[in-house]
Enzyme design. Structure first.
Site, PDB file in Angstrom:
ATOM      1  N   LEU A   1       0.820  -1.206   0.000  1.00 50.20           N
ATOM      2  CA  LEU A   1       0.000   0.000   0.000  1.00 50.20           C
ATOM      3  C   LEU A   1       0.857   1.262   0.000  1.00 50.20           C
ATOM      4  O   LEU A   1       0.569   2.227  -0.714  1.00 50.20           O
ATOM      5  CB  LEU A   1      -0.946  -0.016   1.220  1.00 50.20           C
ATOM      6  CG  LEU A   1      -1.914   1.159   1.313  1.00 50.20           C
ATOM      7  CD1 LEU A   1      -2.856   1.196   0.116  1.00 50.20           C
ATOM      8  CD2 LEU A   1      -2.721   1.080   2.614  1.00 50.20           C
ATOM      9  N   ASP A   2       1.915   1.264   0.795  1.00 45.44           N
ATOM     10  CA  ASP A   2       2.751   2.464   0.865  1.00 45.44           C
ATOM     11  C   ASP A   2       3.535   2.681  -0.423  1.00 45.44           C
ATOM     12  O   ASP A   2       3.915   3.800  -0.756  1.00 45.44           O
ATOM     13  CB  ASP A   2       3.721   2.385   2.054  1.00 45.44           C
ATOM     14  CG  ASP A   2       4.715   1.242   1.891  1.00 45.44           C
ATOM     15  OD1 ASP A   2       4.249   0.110   1.678  1.00 45.44           O
ATOM     16  OD2 ASP A   2       5.934   1.491   1.974  1.00 45.44           O
TER      17      ASP A   2
ATOM     18  N   MET B   1       2.239   1.793  -3.453  1.00 53.07           N
ATOM     19  CA  MET B   1       1.275   2.157  -4.487  1.00 53.07           C
ATOM     20  C   MET B   1       0.812   3.600  -4.345  1.00 53.07           C
ATOM     21  O   MET B   1       0.490   4.252  -5.340  1.00 53.07           O
ATOM     22  CB  MET B   1       0.054   1.223  -4.429  1.00 53.07           C
ATOM     23  CG  MET B   1       0.375  -0.228  -4.767  1.00 53.07           C
ATOM     24  SD  MET B   1      -1.060  -1.290  -4.611  1.00 53.07           S
ATOM     25  CE  MET B   1      -2.139  -0.600  -5.849  1.00 53.07           C
ATOM     26  N   CYS B   2       0.770   4.119  -3.142  1.00 55.25           N
ATOM     27  CA  CYS B   2       0.335   5.507  -2.919  1.00 55.25           C
ATOM     28  C   CYS B   2       1.554   6.422  -2.868  1.00 55.25           C
ATOM     29  O   CYS B   2       2.655   6.000  -2.502  1.00 55.25           O
ATOM     30  CB  CYS B   2      -0.434   5.620  -1.597  1.00 55.25           C
ATOM     31  SG  CYS B   2      -1.961   4.648  -1.569  1.00 55.25           S
ATOM     32  N   THR B   3       1.315   7.656  -3.221  1.00 58.87           N
ATOM     33  CA  THR B   3       2.381   8.652  -3.144  1.00 58.87           C
ATOM     34  C   THR B   3       2.469   9.135  -1.702  1.00 58.87           C
ATOM     35  O   THR B   3       1.657   9.943  -1.248  1.00 58.87           O
ATOM     36  CB  THR B   3       2.091   9.841  -4.075  1.00 58.87           C
ATOM     37  OG1 THR B   3       1.912   9.353  -5.398  1.00 58.87           O
ATOM     38  CG2 THR B   3       3.236  10.836  -4.052  1.00 58.87           C
TER      39      THR B   3
END
Length: 704
Positions: free
Chosen positions: A554-555, A557-559
């Site tokens: 998750l970290d 994939m997200c900015t």
């Protein structure tokens, strides 16, 4: 005998004048307080009959000033005459209140006096006026005061005991028709403001002449037959209009210079209050009277040639009957959208008053911007562009607003997240229009095909959807001047990088790290060999963009970035674009040269030359480091084997179109093979294998 009383002029200001003054103040006057010429008009006063009482109700004409007042040539309303004046606008209300109004009044009076003494025909100056103003452009309140300078005759003109009577009873209907028709030939089908009339050799026929020909026209005419006529704005039965005052003074001045100045002066005055010839059954409204200037000891002395200017009066009273300014408040009657539009322009145009007179705001406002990505970067870039006055902003995004978005992305609210979330592009565009209804903001939900993300051939609809998405993206890029790359993934920037370079568009790229950011402009396509070619986002890579989203936590994939970084990077991207637009070479502006001490350019340098616009430097890349609060200016050359912007890739696109893109999406290694990067890799590996690596003594398996 009774002293002649003159009906003062009053003013009517059209709201269009204040709009014209606003534009003049912002674009031309700026901080200047020089006087500017202005024109107005007035027509004949008239009376109407009250149907209930049968009495006549006077309707005097006013001096009307409209939006065309500052134009060199204006079209007068029918049956009107022109009045010329000057306007002086003050920068602050304090200056307006403290102004030496008497000195300004005297300046205009002096112009009238000079015209009376030296002009062959001073008619156009006898109704000269002054308008002083203060324009509060933030609140759209306009403070103003008119003055209509008129000289005081000493002794005063007197009217015979019979007073002012109906002109038809004194001159006859036929004489009035002759005077009216002859006068219109002087003014080119319209009645002049002032003119002279005398009986001709034909009974009931009259000849007319301009006021300036008084001495010659009446040289052999008895005083009892001399008629001075003027278009009378007054409707009072016994008080002629204010313009007559200076006309009579001009005649008294001419009389004071004549050999017969010791004799009393007696004139017939025709106050024209008919705009056109009345019908057979309708009476004439014009008035007629005989006035005289009595002799007085030393009365003509002030009028002698070269004498001092006589005293004058003429400040307009306000609605309370006091000598004080008036105020027009346009805000309640203006469309709020128009108010917002003018307010945006005002804040920007103020930059040109003192700081940047050569700033081309029209070039900025007319630039059409396409924002690919409506996330954190897209929201901040949209707000920044709108603050610079950009009127066309288009968002493209494939996502919907989620609950994590509103606190970081300023164009979204909690309600946008409900029911699965609104489409981000459309929601961002709607938010911009709520902020400023004058912006042309639209949103498009669109997925951008990417290298490393294959498009299955089955079912065929997937390929057709990708083709449609590409065609729509191409169309959007064609319709815009600037493309902002503001997406989350690296590979999503490849297709717009290619299209932007191929179509000659300005491409601005912004990307975020945790506490670092990159803002850059992609180099423009050029065939000139001696022009340095700037690189794109991919020019430093030796591999093609690939899938960066699959198998990511998750970290990843997200900015994940410091909250303040996005606004800094977005603002920098917008400012870079505006600086580029101000450069005379536009998208072909060169990048700043490195400083002598190293590759980093001093950000404070403001060198004149090709590398600067009116806003300063136009860098190629800015890399920001929030941990050190530092920016580094970097110039990167275009790479001939770049997978995003090289001529090899562009030529393949221009030749094959979507089929070339489909290969890039589906075939790993295609872009490397197309550009020759695969051979470069092979040559590198071969070079490494050909090196005879020597191990130092003591190093070996036993040492581990």
């Amino acid at each position: 005998m009774t002293v002649v009383q003159f009906n003062p002029l009053t003013s009517t200001v059209s709201p269009s004048l204040w709009h014209a003054l606003t534009k003049l103040k912002i674009d031309v006057l700026k901080l200047s307080q020089d006087t500017v010429p202005i024109s107005a008009s007035y027509s004949a006063g008239r009376t109407v009959t009250d149907r209930e009482t049968g009495t006549d109700v006077p309707l005097p004409s006013t001096l009307t000033v409209a939006g065309e007042a500052f134009e060199a040539t204006t079209t007068l309303p029918s049956h009107s005459v022109s009045a010329l004046g000057v306007l002086k606008n003050f920068n602050t209300i304090e200056e307006f209140k403290a102004a030496d109004k008497q000195a300004l009044f005297n300046d205009v009076a002096q112009e009238i006096w000079n015209s009376i003494k030296s002009s062959p025909d001073p008619s156009k100056d006898l109704s000269r006026f002054l308008l002083i103003t203060f324009a509060d452009l933030k609140k759209y309140k306009f403070y103003y005061w008119f003055a209509f300078p008129a000289f005081i005759s000493k002794p005063a003109w007197e009217i015979e005991e019979s007073g002012w009577q109906t002109a038809e009873d004194n001159l006859g209907r036929g004489a009035l028709e002759s005077i009216f028709t002859s006068a219109q030939s002087l003014g080119g089908s319209s009645t002049p403001a002032f003119f002279l009339a005398r009986p001709s050799s034909i009974p009931s026929e009259y000849e007319t002449a301009p006021l300036g020909q008084y001495a010659t026209f009446f040289a052999n005419t008895a005083q009892s037959s001399r008629i001075v006529a003027f278009l009378d704005p007054s409707a009072h039965p016994q008080h002629p209009g204010w313009p007559l005052r200076n006309a009579l003074f001009y005649i008294s001045y001419l009389h004071s210079l004549s050999p017969h100045s010791a004799q009393p002066l007696r004139l017939s005055v025709l106050c024209l209050r008919d705009s056109e010839l009345p019908g057979p059954e309708k009476p004439w409204k014009s008035r007629f009277g005989i006035v005289s200037l009595p002799l007085a000891p030393g009365a003509s002395a002030p009028l002698e040639e070269g004498g001092a200017r006589p005293a004058a009066v003429g400040w307009e009273k306000n609605t309370l009957g006091k000598l004080a300014p008036r105020m027009a408040d346009l805000a309640p009657m203006m469309d709020p959208t128009q108010l917002a539009d003018q307010a945006v322009d005002l804040n920007l145009k103020l930059m040109r008053w003192r700081i940047l007179p050569s700033l081309d705001l029209e070039r900025v406002s007319s630039t059409r911007c396409l924002l690919l990505g409506a996330g954190t970067l897209g929201c901040y870039v949209g707000r920044g562009l709108m603050a610079w006055g950009v009127r066309t902003i288009t968002f493209v995004d494939s996502g919907r607003v989620s609950f994590s978005n509103p606190v970081r992305q300023p164009l979204f609210e909690f309600e946008d997240c409900l029911n699965g979330g609104k489409p981000k592009a459309e929601a961002a565009a709607a938010a911009l229009k709520r902020v400023f209804p004058g912006v042309n903001a639209t949103g498009h939900t669109l997925s951008i095909p990417m290298p490393g993300h294959p498009i299955p051939s089955s079912p065929p609809s997937l390929v057709e959807q990708a083709r449609a998405d590409v065609e729509k993206l191409e169309k959007l890029i064609d319709e815009h001047d600037v493309v902002f790359l503001l997406m989350d993934s690296r590979e999503s920037r490849w297709l717009p990088t290619l299209l932007g370079k191929a179509k000659g568009k300005v491409v601005i790229n912004a990307a975020l790290g945790f506490d670092t950011y990159l803002v850059m402009r992609h180099g423009a396509r050029t065939s000139e060999a001696d022009v340095p070619k700037l690189g794109c986002y991919y020019c430093n890579d030796i591999v093609a963009p690939a899938d960066s989203l699959t198998d990511r936590t998750l970290d990843q994939m997200c900015t994940v970035t410091r909250p303040g970084l996005a606004s800094i990077a977005s603002s920098t991207a917008v400012e870079l674009l505006v600086s580029l637009l101000q450069h005379p070479k536009g998208n072909h502006a060169p990048s700043p040269k490195p400083s002598q001490s190293g590759s980093q350019r001093d950000p404070s340098a403001q060198d004149a030359g090709d590398e600067s616009s009116v806003l300063g430097l136009v860098p190629h890349q800015l890399r920001g480091y929030l941990a050190q609060f530092n920016n580094v200016l970097i110039t990167g050359a275009a790479y001939e084997r770049c997978t995003g912007c090289s001529e090899i890739v562009i030529s393949a696109y221009e030749k094959e179109g979507f089929e070339m893109m489909l290969k890039a999406f589906n075939q790993p290694g295609y872009l490397e093979q197309l550009t020759g990067l695969d051979k470069l890799h092979a040559e590198g590996e071969a070079a490494l294998e050909s090196v005879d690596w020597e191990e130092e003594e003591g190093e070996g398996e036993d040492d581990f």
